[in-house]
Write a protein that holds these residues in place. Structure first.
Motif, mmCIF file in Angstrom:
data_model
loop_
_atom_site.group_PDB
_atom_site.id
_atom_site.type_symbol
_atom_site.label_atom_id
_atom_site.label_comp_id
_atom_site.label_asym_id
_atom_site.label_seq_id
_atom_site.Cartn_x
_atom_site.Cartn_y
_atom_site.Cartn_z
ATOM 1 N N GLY A 141 26.596 -4.181 -93.641
ATOM 2 C CA GLY A 141 26.762 -3.610 -92.300
ATOM 3 C C GLY A 141 26.128 -2.247 -92.145
ATOM 4 O O GLY A 141 25.941 -1.749 -91.022
ATOM 5 N N TRP A 142 25.755 -1.628 -93.283
ATOM 6 C CA TRP A 142 25.238 -0.257 -93.221
ATOM 7 C C TRP A 142 23.890 -0.190 -92.509
ATOM 8 O O TRP A 142 23.663 0.663 -91.653
ATOM 9 N N SER A 156 31.604 -4.397 -88.923
ATOM 10 C CA SER A 156 31.158 -5.222 -90.040
ATOM 11 C C SER A 156 32.259 -5.377 -91.091
ATOM 12 O O SER A 156 32.509 -6.476 -91.583
ATOM 13 N N ILE A 157 32.926 -4.258 -91.413
ATOM 14 C CA ILE A 157 34.006 -4.303 -92.412
ATOM 15 C C ILE A 157 35.166 -5.141 -91.905
ATOM 16 O O ILE A 157 35.776 -5.911 -92.667
ATOM 17 N N THR A 158 35.489 -5.014 -90.612
ATOM 18 C CA THR A 158 36.585 -5.794 -90.030
ATOM 19 C C THR A 158 36.308 -7.286 -90.128
ATOM 20 O O THR A 158 37.183 -8.081 -90.501
ATOM 21 N N ALA A 162 39.228 -9.455 -102.351
ATOM 22 C CA ALA A 162 39.370 -8.435 -101.308
ATOM 23 C C ALA A 162 38.323 -7.338 -101.484
ATOM 24 O O ALA A 162 37.715 -6.868 -100.499
ATOM 25 N N GLY A 163 38.099 -6.922 -102.720
ATOM 26 C CA GLY A 163 37.097 -5.883 -102.979
ATOM 27 C C GLY A 163 35.690 -6.341 -102.632
ATOM 28 O O GLY A 163 34.901 -5.589 -102.045
ATOM 29 N N PHE A 164 35.398 -7.596 -102.978
ATOM 30 C CA PHE A 164 34.079 -8.143 -102.656
ATOM 31 C C PHE A 164 33.863 -8.204 -101.147
ATOM 32 O O PHE A 164 32.792 -7.868 -100.643
ATOM 33 N N GLY A 221 33.353 -4.773 -99.829
ATOM 34 C CA GLY A 221 32.052 -4.289 -100.282
ATOM 35 C C GLY A 221 30.902 -4.930 -99.532
ATOM 36 O O GLY A 221 29.912 -4.270 -99.179
ATOM 37 N N VAL A 222 31.028 -6.247 -99.264
ATOM 38 C CA VAL A 222 29.991 -6.948 -98.505
ATOM 39 C C VAL A 222 29.885 -6.376 -97.102
ATOM 40 O O VAL A 222 28.785 -6.189 -96.564
#
Length: 400
Positions: free
Chosen positions: A381-382, A329-331, A370-372, A375-376
């Motif tokens: 994705g959690w 998800s982060i990728t 980038a932070g958003f 964070g998204v």
């Protein structure tokens, strides 16, 4: 080392899954790309525009006070004695009176109407020598009121002097003959801001005392007060207000003072507020993109139920299963964010060019984007990752 190896393996698996589902992954990242591009584009355009505006105000000079003293029916403007008293206030470096009228000029046996004539004090030209593009500015000895020399702008040189070299040319302004000694750029002075020049034949600048003698108006209604670098600006402004109130017998609306330093502070506050507001509005699309990521990850969990069950049956810990889907998800978010940053900078560059402002890269907006995006990826994705880690291996293996 073992944890690092697990993370690397999870990243490789995430990239492999993204490659195998290119179209779905792209459509999922599209929301993040649009959101990040909107945040960076809007914030950068606003900051570029406001920075250019503030640079223009800064060019007028921080530590200056612009005074409009129209006066009252009993007293119009400030006398030379009033100006002398202003210059004696502690912290004041120079007092520069200025004024302007619209008049006519005669050159080459032709009369040109709608010529803007401005008068500036010698102290002004000392602080604005960079405006001279050709020739020279006034000497102090030429500001006595009886030496008829002038400066002209490019519009006057083109329209009245037929585009030839203006230096040394002779023109008649309002019945007085002047010799042109310099060509100056578009004026940032107060007189340059007071008059609509869209239909004029340009500007002519003469020493202020010559202007007084020509017009017969010896009272000053516009002036700029330059303060010393170490001056207490608030105290100096307070004393100037007291002197002006005394000059006009405390009459209401007899004068106004614009403190450019305070104006710059106000504009900085407005700039920060606009950037925050537009960033917040654009961030709504990031939330929509995050929902898309969560939807894709839930679908991915459903499609890979057997794989998850097999891995858990072979001893994979729930934390590792959760980590794999979370990293995926982060990728997705970071790849979409990187593309969105590039798109946002392109949009901002195009916007700055369209608005004729200098393009300034906003590193704060880039970090925000980038932070958003990261964070998204974590936030949305959690839940799918946790759902995958909690699957019962037996039930997972039985699923179709």
């Amino acid at each position: 080392m073992r944890n690092l190896s697990i993370v690397r393996q999870s990243v490789r698996m995430a990239l492999s899954n993204i490659r195998h589902n290119k179209l779905r992954s792209f459509l999922t990242m599209l929301g993040i790309m649009i959101g990040v591009a909107a945040v960076i584009g809007l914030v950068t355009i606003v900051q570029s525009a406001t920075t250019s505006i503030m640079d223009q105000f800064s060019g007028l000079g921080a530590g200056t006070l612009t005074i409009t003293a129209n006066g009252t029916s009993l007293k119009v403007g400030l006398s030379d004695r009033d100006l002398e008293n202003l210059s004696k206030i502690d912290g004041v470096d120079a007092v520069c009176p200025s004024n302007s009228i619209t008049t006519y000029a005669v050159a080459n046996a032709e009369i040109y109407k709608h010529v803007n004539l401005g008068g500036e004090d010698f102290s002004y030209f000392q602080r604005n020598k960079n405006q001279i593009q050709q020739g020279r500015t006034f000497l102090e000895s030429e500001t006595d009121g009886y030496t008829d020399v002038c400066l002209v702008d490019r519009t006057f040189a083109a329209k009245v002097l037929s585009g030839r070299n203006p230096i040394g040319a002779t023109v008649t302004i309002n019945g007085y003959q002047f010799q042109v000694i310099g060509l100056y750029s578009d004026s940032d002075s107060l007189t340059g801001q007071m008059t609509d020049t869209s239909s004029s034949n340009g500007w002519v600048m003469i020493p202020y005392k010559n202007f007084q003698r020509m017009t017969g108006n010896y009272n000053t209604t516009y002036l700029t007060v330059y303060l010393k670098e170490d001056a207490d600006q608030n105290m100096a402004e307070h004393e100037i207000r007291a002197l002006l109130n005394n000059a006009f017998n405390d009459a209401d609306n007899s004068f106004s003072i614009i403190n450019l330093s305070s104006l710059l502070d106000t504009m900085n506050s407005v700039k920060a507020m606009l950037s925050t507001m537009l960033g917040g509005i654009a961030s709504i699309s990031l939330v929509v993109g995050g929902i898309g990521i969560m939807n894709m990850m839930l679908v991915s969990v459903s499609e890979r139920t057997k794989e998850i069950g097999l891995r858990k049956a072979l001893g994979a810990e729930p934390v590792r299963i959760q980590l794999q889907f979370l990293i995926e998800s982060i990728t997705l978010s970071l790849i979409g964010g990187a593309i969105g940053i590039a798109l946002g900078l392109v949009i901002a560059a195009i916007g700055a060019a369209a608005l004729h402002t200098t393009f300034h890269i906003s590193y704060g907006a880039i970090l925000l984007g980038a932070g958003f995006s990261a964070g998204v990826g974590i936030l949305f994705g959690w839940m799918p990752a946790r759902r995958a880690s909690q699957l019962n291996p037996i039930d997972a293996l039985r699923s179709e």
